[in-house]
Scaffold this motif. Structure first.
Motif, PDB file in Angstrom:
ATOM      1  N   PRO A 106       0.806  -1.220   0.000  1.00  0.00           N
ATOM      2  CA  PRO A 106       0.000   0.000   0.000  1.00  0.00           C
ATOM      3  C   PRO A 106       0.839   1.269   0.000  1.00  0.00           C
ATOM      4  O   PRO A 106       0.431   2.295  -0.553  1.00  0.00           O
ATOM      5  CB  PRO A 106      -0.830  -0.126   1.288  1.00  0.00           C
ATOM      6  N   ALA A 107       2.033   1.207   0.617  1.00  0.00           N
ATOM      7  CA  ALA A 107       2.865   2.406   0.696  1.00  0.00           C
ATOM      8  C   ALA A 107       3.304   2.876  -0.691  1.00  0.00           C
ATOM      9  O   ALA A 107       3.259   4.072  -1.000  1.00  0.00           O
ATOM     10  CB  ALA A 107       4.092   2.139   1.571  1.00  0.00           C
ATOM     11  N   ALA A 108       3.731   1.941  -1.538  1.00  0.00           N
ATOM     12  CA  ALA A 108       4.197   2.313  -2.877  1.00  0.00           C
ATOM     13  C   ALA A 108       3.074   2.917  -3.707  1.00  0.00           C
ATOM     14  O   ALA A 108       3.267   3.921  -4.411  1.00  0.00           O
ATOM     15  CB  ALA A 108       4.774   1.082  -3.587  1.00  0.00           C
ATOM     16  N   VAL A 109       1.881   2.310  -3.626  1.00  0.00           N
ATOM     17  CA  VAL A 109       0.737   2.828  -4.384  1.00  0.00           C
ATOM     18  C   VAL A 109       0.325   4.195  -3.861  1.00  0.00           C
ATOM     19  O   VAL A 109       0.106   5.143  -4.623  1.00  0.00           O
ATOM     20  CB  VAL A 109      -0.444   1.844  -4.318  1.00  0.00           C
ATOM     21  N   THR A 110       0.234   4.323  -2.536  1.00  0.00           N
ATOM     22  CA  THR A 110      -0.206   5.581  -1.922  1.00  0.00           C
ATOM     23  C   THR A 110       0.750   6.719  -2.232  1.00  0.00           C
ATOM     24  O   THR A 110       0.329   7.828  -2.593  1.00  0.00           O
ATOM     25  CB  THR A 110      -0.339   5.403  -0.395  1.00  0.00           C
ATOM     26  N   GLU A 111       2.056   6.464  -2.075  1.00  0.00           N
ATOM     27  CA  GLU A 111       3.037   7.514  -2.328  1.00  0.00           C
ATOM     28  C   GLU A 111       2.996   7.977  -3.780  1.00  0.00           C
ATOM     29  O   GLU A 111       3.093   9.177  -4.065  1.00  0.00           O
ATOM     30  CB  GLU A 111       4.445   7.004  -1.983  1.00  0.00           C
ATOM     31  N   THR A 112       2.843   7.052  -4.717  1.00  0.00           N
ATOM     32  CA  THR A 112       2.800   7.417  -6.130  1.00  0.00           C
ATOM     33  C   THR A 112       1.560   8.238  -6.451  1.00  0.00           C
ATOM     34  O   THR A 112       1.629   9.222  -7.206  1.00  0.00           O
ATOM     35  CB  THR A 112       2.834   6.155  -7.013  1.00  0.00           C
ATOM     36  N   ILE A 113       0.433   7.858  -5.868  1.00  0.00           N
ATOM     37  CA  ILE A 113      -0.809   8.610  -6.115  1.00  0.00           C
ATOM     38  C   ILE A 113      -0.677  10.041  -5.607  1.00  0.00           C
ATOM     39  O   ILE A 113      -1.068  10.999  -6.286  1.00  0.00           O
ATOM     40  CB  ILE A 113      -2.001   7.900  -5.443  1.00  0.00           C
ATOM     41  N   HIS A 114      -0.096  10.204  -4.423  1.00  0.00           N
ATOM     42  CA  HIS A 114       0.074  11.558  -3.880  1.00  0.00           C
ATOM     43  C   HIS A 114       1.105  12.354  -4.675  1.00  0.00           C
ATOM     44  O   HIS A 114       0.968  13.570  -4.839  1.00  0.00           O
ATOM     45  CB  HIS A 114       0.466  11.479  -2.411  1.00  0.00           C
ATOM     46  N   GLU A 115       2.154  11.671  -5.151  1.00  0.00           N
ATOM     47  CA  GLU A 115       3.146  12.349  -5.996  1.00  0.00           C
ATOM     48  C   GLU A 115       2.506  12.917  -7.259  1.00  0.00           C
ATOM     49  O   GLU A 115       2.853  14.009  -7.712  1.00  0.00           O
ATOM     50  CB  GLU A 115       4.251  11.362  -6.396  1.00  0.00           C
ATOM     51  N   GLN A 116       1.579  12.171  -7.821  1.00  0.00           N
ATOM     52  CA  GLN A 116       0.915  12.583  -9.056  1.00  0.00           C
ATOM     53  C   GLN A 116      -0.231  13.563  -8.800  1.00  0.00           C
ATOM     54  O   GLN A 116      -0.856  14.028  -9.757  1.00  0.00           O
ATOM     55  CB  GLN A 116       0.362  11.353  -9.796  1.00  0.00           C
ATOM     56  N   GLY A 117      -0.507  13.870  -7.540  1.00  0.00           N
ATOM     57  CA  GLY A 117      -1.598  14.785  -7.222  1.00  0.00           C
ATOM     58  C   GLY A 117      -2.961  14.234  -7.596  1.00  0.00           C
ATOM     59  O   GLY A 117      -3.873  14.994  -7.938  1.00  0.00           O
ATOM     60  N   ALA A 118      -3.118  12.896  -7.521  1.00  0.00           N
ATOM     61  CA  ALA A 118      -4.361  12.258  -7.966  1.00  0.00           C
ATOM     62  C   ALA A 118      -5.203  11.734  -6.806  1.00  0.00           C
ATOM     63  O   ALA A 118      -6.141  10.971  -7.014  1.00  0.00           O
ATOM     64  CB  ALA A 118      -4.032  11.100  -8.907  1.00  0.00           C
ATOM     65  N   ALA A 119      -4.883  12.167  -5.580  1.00  0.00           N
ATOM     66  CA  ALA A 119      -5.598  11.631  -4.424  1.00  0.00           C
ATOM     67  C   ALA A 119      -7.072  12.038  -4.412  1.00  0.00           C
ATOM     68  O   ALA A 119      -7.895  11.353  -3.795  1.00  0.00           O
ATOM     69  CB  ALA A 119      -4.922  12.096  -3.130  1.00  0.00           C
ATOM     70  N   ASP A 120      -7.410  13.153  -5.076  1.00  0.00           N
ATOM     71  CA  ASP A 120      -8.791  13.639  -5.066  1.00  0.00           C
ATOM     72  C   ASP A 120      -9.582  13.202  -6.295  1.00  0.00           C
ATOM     73  O   ASP A 120     -10.764  13.544  -6.420  1.00  0.00           O
ATOM     74  CB  ASP A 120      -8.817  15.170  -4.969  1.00  0.00           C
ATOM     75  N   THR A 121      -8.942  12.470  -7.217  1.00  0.00           N
ATOM     76  CA  THR A 121      -9.668  11.972  -8.383  1.00  0.00           C
ATOM     77  C   THR A 121     -10.427  10.708  -8.015  1.00  0.00           C
ATOM     78  O   THR A 121     -10.126  10.047  -7.008  1.00  0.00           O
ATOM     79  CB  THR A 121      -8.708  11.672  -9.536  1.00  0.00           C
ATOM     80  N   SER A 122     -11.403  10.340  -8.837  1.00  0.00           N
ATOM     81  CA  SER A 122     -12.189   9.137  -8.541  1.00  0.00           C
ATOM     82  C   SER A 122     -11.318   7.884  -8.579  1.00  0.00           C
ATOM     83  O   SER A 122     -11.432   7.001  -7.719  1.00  0.00           O
ATOM     84  CB  SER A 122     -13.338   9.004  -9.541  1.00  0.00           C
TER      85      SER A 122
END
Length: 402
Positions: free
Chosen positions: A136-152
């Motif tokens: 989960p850490a690798a997926v979570t960090e990448t999503i936040h890096e891409q600024g996609a945490a608020d997308t569906s």
């Protein structure tokens, strides 16, 4: 002058922690995942121990197993904390359908694929169960890096990885129970053993978790809570080993009990989160060091098959889960499963536990999981970025057409 054995053990522990600091610095300045570096440090220890010193695999004899067990129990306890009634209600049916579909389909593809390729049933089912775990850490960090945490898509992936390893622990427990039943000549005895392994783990988690939840709300924050957290982990690890039940499932149930019943449940989880990293350092390094280099070439075929089948399984699972969700509501992209390819601690822990039960496959299991973990940790974040980029371009196209 005779050197005490414990002096060498302490020096090695200090050296491993020091190398983990170096690995952290390198990971921050390069694109190499920290977990991969720690595993590679362990592989380096295996090379020195087995090839240069001519010793058998497995450093820190007598100490590595309890350290690995403690690290696994900590991770599983934190996983259990994600299964609160409030969180499950928040996640809703979309996440439940999607995550469970990815887990079932990908595990089936890997297990059935390996069995059809002619590998032993024990190896196929074990690796099928191991394959469902995600980092989960690798997926979570990448999503936040891409600024996609608020997308569906980002929200769905974040919610999925939060419960993905929980499903994995349950499936792994069922797989081990099935293999125990299948390999026993006495059907009734095998059923009782399987029920004890699963039911006993749930009972242990409840017996330890309920009093811990009551105590957590009555202790002051700080040192008393820290002591309680350590006692909780030691009781779960020792109790599971004594009773021969699944430590992963017992710890996850205990975590769920504390999270749902304690008035200040965040305290225990915060303390364990604070304490776990040194144990995870030893866990990843010792997992890499447990490789039996003499038998490494034997595992080449099954390792390649596992990597290819897991990628196919994630792709098929994501497609199936998206199709089920889209049939109800929404328009999820079909390739979301590829964003769930990173693999780390839980998968290694499952392989280590399975290796203890089936020692004839221990070296093969560890070779497969160590090599594939390094590969998936390197490729996984790139696949997450591609998935998010495709979803972003797809969203822009829909807005343009509108």
């Amino acid at each position: 002058m005779e050197i005490p054995h414990y002096a060498l053990v302490l020096l090695m522990l200090g050296t491993l922690l020091s190398l983990s600091i170096l690995a952290d610095i390198i990971a921050r300045r390069t694109a190499i995942p920290r977990i991969s570096l720690l595993v590679l440090i362990g592989v380096g220890v295996a090379v020195i121990q087995q090839w240069l010193l001519g010793q058998p695999a497995g450093p820190l004899e007598g100490l590595s197993e309890p350290m690995i067990q403690l690290a696994l129990v900590m991770v599983a306890f934190l996983l259990g904390g994600e299964f609160t009634w409030e969180r499950l209600r928040t996640l809703g049916p979309v996440v439940a359908i999607f995550s469970f579909s990815v887990v079932l389909v990908s595990g089936f593809v890997v297990g059935a694929g390996l069995w059809l390729l002619g590998f032993p049933l024990i190896l196929a089912i074990t690796l099928g169960a191991v394959s469902v775990a995600t980092d989960p850490a690798a997926v979570t960090e990448t999503i936040h890096e891409q600024g996609a945490a608020d997308t569906s898509t980002g929200r769905l992936l974040l919610s999925t990885v939060a419960v993905d390893d929980g499903w994995g622990v349950i499936i792994f427990g069922l797989a081990m129970a099935f293999l125990g039943w299948h390999g026993s000549g006495d059907g009734m005895q095998a059923v009782l053993v399987a029920l004890w392994e699963l039911g006993g783990a749930v009972a242990l988690g409840v017996i330890v978790g309920v009093p811990a939840a009551w105590l957590t709300g009555r202790l002051e924050a700080g040192e008393p809570t820290r002591v309680e957290a350590i006692a909780l982990i030691l009781l779960l690890a020792g109790g599971a080993a004594l009773l021969h039940v699944s430590e992963l499932l017992a710890a996850m149930v205990a975590g769920a009990m504390v999270a749902n019943l304690a008035s200040h449940h965040n305290r225990s989880f915060s303390e364990i989160e604070y304490l776990k990293w040194p144990f995870l350092v030893f866990f990843f390094v010792l997992a890499g060091a447990s490789l039996d280099l003499a038998n490494l070439t034997v595992a080449v075929g099954v390792t390649l098959a596992y990597i290819v089948l897991r990628l196919l399984g994630r792709l098929a699972g994501g497609w199936f889960g998206s199709s089920l969700v889209n049939a109800r509501k929404g328009t999820l992209p079909k390739g979301l499963g590829m964003a769930l390819t990173p693999q780390a601690g839980v998968a290694m822990g499952m392989a280590l536990l399975a290796g203890e039960r089936y020692p004839e496959f221990a070296s093969t299991l560890m070779a497969v999981v160590v090599v594939s973990t390094v590969a998936f940790e390197a490729v996984g974040p790139w696949l997450v970025r591609i998935t998010l980029a495709r979803d972003d371009s797809r969203t822009k196209d829909n807005k343009t057409e509108t």
